[in-house]
Enzyme design. Structure first.
Site: not given
Length: 209
Positions: A133, A183
């Site tokens: 991610s 993220h």
């Protein structure tokens, strides 16, 4: 619209070789961990390179790299693989394969480093980080730079799609079990790494066909 895939599989392999290799690496590591204790088993994930603040592995910085290729369950792999398969390829065409993979890997390492540092301070238990991610959000960060400062490279429909993806992605990042810091760290990292790379290498950014 650059985020719609029109290619057949032969064209996809030819146009996006690095993306294909990244997908294969994620799949191979998922299969290996699944047959050696399970992809959700923390002992197995730690064995194959999960990033963690456990005292016995906290100084092993190589884990910030290897953690990118591990996933906690099939749903985790599926979500990241879909994003990599559909949304990442245009950046490989825009940047060129070797600069693209450099940005991807650097964003992933930075995202993992920021995530691990953040959760080590915030949580009262040990942290394990795995997944692509951070690297994928680094790709989104590069797209954001392009959308804001290289508007000739990205059409209006693609910019709107990117902004929608970013809003959904940021909201989703606050869900339980998701590395919000990883993220956001990957996103910011990709934005600035892309900006730095186009200055360092001083090559003309390729328009998408």
């Amino acid at each position: 619209m650059i985020f719609i895939r029109y290619e057949n599989w032969k064209s996809y392999l030819r146009y996006y070789p690095v993306t294909v290799l990244l997908l294969i690496a994620n799949l191979v590591m998922f299969i290996i961990t699944s047959f050696d204790g399970g992809s959700r088993n923390y002992v197995t994930l730690l064995k194959y390179g999960a990033a963690s603040d456990l005292p016995q592995v906290s100084g092993e910085l190589w884990r910030l790299f290897t953690a990118m290729f591990l996933h906690n369950g099939f749903d985790h792999l599926l979500f990241n693989s879909f994003a990599l398969l559909v949304f990442a390829p245009p950046l490989e065409r825009i940047m060129g394969s070797w600069k693209y993979v450099l940005l991807y890997l650097a964003s992933g390492v930075l995202g993992n480093a920021i995530g691990l540092a953040y959760y080590t301070r915030q949580l009262d238990h040990y942290t394990f980080l795995v997944g692509a991610s951070g690297a994928i959000y680094g790709v989104y960060g590069a797209y954001l730079y392009i959308a804001l400062f290289q508007r000739h490279v990205m059409d209006e429909a693609s910019r709107k799609m990117l902004y929608t993806l970013l809003i959904i992605g940021v909201v989703f990042s606050f869900a339980p079990g998701i590395s919000m810091a990883g993220h956001i760290g990957g996103l910011i990292g990709g934005f600035f790494i892309y900006g730095l790379m186009i200055r360092l290498f001083k090559t003309r950014t390729s328009d998408m066909p």
